[in-house]
Motif scaffolding. Structure first.
Motif, short mmCIF file in Angstrom:
data_model
loop_
_atom_site.label_atom_id
_atom_site.label_comp_id
_atom_site.label_asym_id
_atom_site.label_seq_id
_atom_site.Cartn_x
_atom_site.Cartn_y
_atom_site.Cartn_z
N THR A 1 -38.59 -64.81 -52.36
CA THR A 1 -37.72 -64.23 -51.35
C THR A 1 -37.30 -62.83 -51.79
N ARG A 2 -36.48 -62.20 -50.95
CA ARG A 2 -36.00 -60.87 -51.32
C ARG A 2 -35.02 -60.92 -52.49
N ASN A 3 -34.59 -62.14 -52.84
CA ASN A 3 -33.60 -62.28 -53.91
C ASN A 3 -34.20 -62.10 -55.30
N GLN A 4 -35.53 -61.88 -55.39
CA GLN A 4 -36.18 -62.00 -56.69
C GLN A 4 -35.58 -61.13 -57.78
N PRO A 5 -35.32 -59.80 -57.55
CA PRO A 5 -34.75 -59.01 -58.66
C PRO A 5 -33.41 -59.55 -59.13
N LEU A 6 -32.55 -59.90 -58.16
CA LEU A 6 -31.25 -60.45 -58.53
C LEU A 6 -31.40 -61.78 -59.26
N ALA A 7 -32.36 -62.60 -58.77
CA ALA A 7 -32.57 -63.91 -59.42
C ALA A 7 -33.02 -63.73 -60.86
N THR A 8 -33.90 -62.73 -61.10
CA THR A 8 -34.33 -62.47 -62.47
C THR A 8 -33.15 -62.13 -63.36
N VAL A 9 -32.27 -61.24 -62.83
CA VAL A 9 -31.12 -60.83 -63.62
C VAL A 9 -30.21 -62.02 -63.90
N VAL A 10 -29.92 -62.82 -62.86
CA VAL A 10 -29.00 -63.95 -63.02
C VAL A 10 -29.57 -64.98 -63.99
N ALA A 11 -30.87 -65.29 -63.84
CA ALA A 11 -31.48 -66.29 -64.72
C ALA A 11 -31.50 -65.79 -66.17
N GLY A 12 -31.85 -64.51 -66.36
CA GLY A 12 -31.86 -63.97 -67.71
C GLY A 12 -30.48 -63.98 -68.33
N ALA A 13 -29.48 -63.56 -67.55
CA ALA A 13 -28.12 -63.52 -68.08
C ALA A 13 -27.63 -64.93 -68.42
N THR A 14 -27.97 -65.91 -67.56
CA THR A 14 -27.57 -67.29 -67.83
C THR A 14 -28.19 -67.80 -69.12
N THR A 15 -29.50 -67.49 -69.30
CA THR A 15 -30.17 -67.94 -70.52
C THR A 15 -29.51 -67.35 -71.76
N VAL A 16 -29.24 -66.04 -71.70
CA VAL A 16 -28.62 -65.38 -72.86
C VAL A 16 -27.23 -65.94 -73.12
N ALA A 17 -26.47 -66.16 -72.04
CA ALA A 17 -25.11 -66.68 -72.21
C ALA A 17 -25.13 -68.08 -72.81
N LEU A 18 -26.04 -68.95 -72.29
CA LEU A 18 -26.14 -70.31 -72.84
C LEU A 18 -26.54 -70.27 -74.31
N GLY A 19 -27.54 -69.39 -74.62
CA GLY A 19 -27.98 -69.29 -76.01
C GLY A 19 -26.86 -68.83 -76.92
N ALA A 20 -26.06 -67.86 -76.44
CA ALA A 20 -24.96 -67.35 -77.26
C ALA A 20 -23.91 -68.43 -77.50
N VAL A 21 -23.61 -69.21 -76.44
CA VAL A 21 -22.62 -70.29 -76.59
C VAL A 21 -23.12 -71.33 -77.60
N MET A 22 -24.41 -71.69 -77.48
CA MET A 22 -24.98 -72.67 -78.40
C MET A 22 -24.95 -72.15 -79.84
N TRP A 23 -25.29 -70.84 -79.99
CA TRP A 23 -25.30 -70.26 -81.33
C TRP A 23 -23.90 -70.24 -81.91
N ALA A 24 -22.91 -69.89 -81.06
CA ALA A 24 -21.54 -69.84 -81.55
C ALA A 24 -21.06 -71.22 -81.97
N GLY A 25 -21.50 -72.26 -81.22
CA GLY A 25 -20.99 -73.59 -81.51
C GLY A 25 -21.76 -74.32 -82.60
N PHE A 26 -23.10 -74.16 -82.61
CA PHE A 26 -23.92 -75.00 -83.48
C PHE A 26 -24.93 -74.19 -84.27
N GLY A 27 -24.59 -72.90 -84.58
CA GLY A 27 -25.56 -72.01 -85.20
C GLY A 27 -26.18 -72.52 -86.48
N GLY A 28 -25.37 -73.04 -87.40
CA GLY A 28 -25.91 -73.40 -88.70
C GLY A 28 -26.23 -74.87 -88.87
N GLU A 29 -26.10 -75.67 -87.78
CA GLU A 29 -26.26 -77.12 -87.95
C GLU A 29 -27.73 -77.48 -88.14
#
Lengths: 110, 167
Positions: free
Chosen positions: B89-117
């Motif tokens: 759809t026309r949403n593709q550029p925005l969808a790419t940004v949102v999906a990428g940002a979500t992935t980075v945010a989830l990864g950062a949260v996981m790293w902050a919580g369980f980085g060294g486990e």
């Protein structure tokens, strides 16, 4: 094995699924994206279960429940896609005509 | 770095690459078939995480029935499945940004919580059918029963939705 390894894979799967849900036009592709996101969540659950060495296996039991719910979800989702295709002739999630004319004559077929 | 870690990383890479092909594929049938590879790789990851029964259920239900159901739906709707059948759809550029940002945010949260486990591979409890059956039918029996009602409701709902209306 570092716990971050399954978590990173899970984050990647979730992001890809989210992209499919937001960007793809065909309703079946949106359902595929939802399946990817459910798999990402399940992978997280199993990873934390193994890390915790859980005696009642909370994560793995919940994963089995998620898989059963995913089967129910995909059945219902495809039924809705079929009904949509029957009503308007395509399965797109975007750019549809407003369904007023459909509801005027035989909306019960939806 | 143990052998399990190396194999896990390789299978995780397979899962991610095939998932990328699922979401970028030009044809719906190809996307559905790449999904089989992704689900199989995730089942392999479950085995490496000592979740034996979950891996088998994943193979049986996801690869066995969900993908077949998807292919059935594509055939039943007779939608075009050739090249270019799965556009964006026309949403593709925005969808790419949102999906990428979500992935980075989830990864950062996981790293902050369980980085060294670390998952201790000598301490894991293998999720055999006996242990999981014990857990489900002793501890989680109420969610299990609720789930059976949900499945029944989904069954009835799917039949009602796909039935042709009678005038």
């Amino acid at each position: 094995m570092p716990l971050m390894l399954p978590l990173v894979v899970s984050c990647g799967l979730f992001g890809l699924g989210l992209y499919a849900v937001l960007a793809r036009r065909h309703a079946v592709m949106v359902l595929l994206g939802i399946e990817l996101m459910l798999n990402a969540a399940s992978l997280n659950l199993v990873a934390f279960d193994t890390w915790w060495a859980d005696t009642v296996h909370t994560g793995q039991s919940l994963t089995l429940f998620v898989i059963a719910l995913a089967a129910a979800e995909i059945g219902l989702g495809l039924a809705i896609v079929l009904a949509l295709f029957r009503a308007v002739g395509n399965s797109d999630v975007d750019g549809q005509e407003p369904p007023t004319s459909l509801l005027a004559e035989g909306g019960d077929e939806l | 770095m143990t052998a399990v870690t190396v194999v896990f990383a390789a299978m995780g890479l397979v899962a991610l690459v095939s998932a990328f092909l699922v979401v970028t594929s030009d044809q719906i049938i190809h996307a559905a078939l790449w999904l089989v590879v992704t689900l199989g790789a995730v089942a392999g990851l479950y085995v490496l995480l000592a979740a034996e029964l979950v891996a088998w259920v994943q193979v049986l239900i996801y690869m066995g029935s969900v993908v077949v159901l998807l292919l059935f739906a594509l055939m039943l709707t007779r939608t075009p499945t050739g090249p270019g059948s799965a556009t964006v759809t026309r949403n593709q550029p925005l969808a790419t940004v949102v999906a990428g940002a979500t992935t980075v945010a989830l990864g950062a949260v996981m790293w902050a919580g369980f980085g060294g486990e670390v998952i201790d591979e000598d301490e894991v409890r293998v999720g055999t059918a006996a242990r999981l059956g014990d857990a489900i039918f002793r501890t989680w029996v109420l969610p299990f029963e609720v789930l059976s009602v949900v499945l029944l409701a989904a069954l009835v709902g799917a039949i009602v939705l796909t039935r042709r209306g009678e005038r």
